[in-house]
Design a protein around this motif. Sequence first.
Motif, PDB file in Angstrom:
ATOM      1  N   LEU A  77       0.831  -1.208   0.000  1.00  0.00           N
ATOM      2  CA  LEU A  77       0.000   0.000   0.000  1.00  0.00           C
ATOM      3  C   LEU A  77       0.863   1.255   0.000  1.00  0.00           C
ATOM      4  O   LEU A  77       0.548   2.231  -0.677  1.00  0.00           O
ATOM      5  N   ASP A  82      -2.190  -1.389  -5.953  1.00  0.00           N
ATOM      6  CA  ASP A  82      -3.593  -1.658  -5.660  1.00  0.00           C
ATOM      7  C   ASP A  82      -4.024  -2.919  -6.397  1.00  0.00           C
ATOM      8  O   ASP A  82      -3.308  -3.438  -7.238  1.00  0.00           O
ATOM      9  N   GLN A 118      -7.324  -0.659   1.876  1.00  0.00           N
ATOM     10  CA  GLN A 118      -7.291   0.804   1.795  1.00  0.00           C
ATOM     11  C   GLN A 118      -8.655   1.395   2.155  1.00  0.00           C
ATOM     12  O   GLN A 118      -8.742   2.392   2.866  1.00  0.00           O
ATOM     13  N   ASP A 122      -9.540   4.014   5.148  1.00  0.00           N
ATOM     14  CA  ASP A 122     -10.227   5.285   4.899  1.00  0.00           C
ATOM     15  C   ASP A 122     -11.477   5.406   5.760  1.00  0.00           C
ATOM     16  O   ASP A 122     -11.756   6.473   6.330  1.00  0.00           O
TER      17      ASP A 122
END
Length: 137
Positions: A77, A82, A118, A122
Amino acid sequence: MRTKSGIQYTRPARSLDLADRERLADELHAAGRPSVVYVRCVTDDRYDPEAIHPELDLIVETNSTTRARSVWANWALSQGVDGRYRVQVLCPNALPAGKVRRKREDGYDADVDLDMLQLERDLAAFDADDRALGLTI
């Protein structure tokens, strides 16, 4: 490089085969350092996985294969990688003193979805902001 918890990791200059991994395990064992775990991306073929994306190989000094997989995901990351990858987590065993045979290399295959990781990070940041405002989650 090191993680915040002190786990050392590095990206190899080239892909390591079994002999290279065993030699590395012997050298680290002789120096009294933790075991080495080699994480590499492989194809989805369950019976004959083939290594792919050698630029994503990582060597992690730890006694935990689970922790090594986590270090690989965090490193990937941080590199801006990704997508979803099938990784092979391999832990070669050092040759015991006075022995001529070593134990078989430990390891497993795992699917790592970097996009989902990810997204979870977030969303956790948004949850923290909501808690700071006194909102219930």
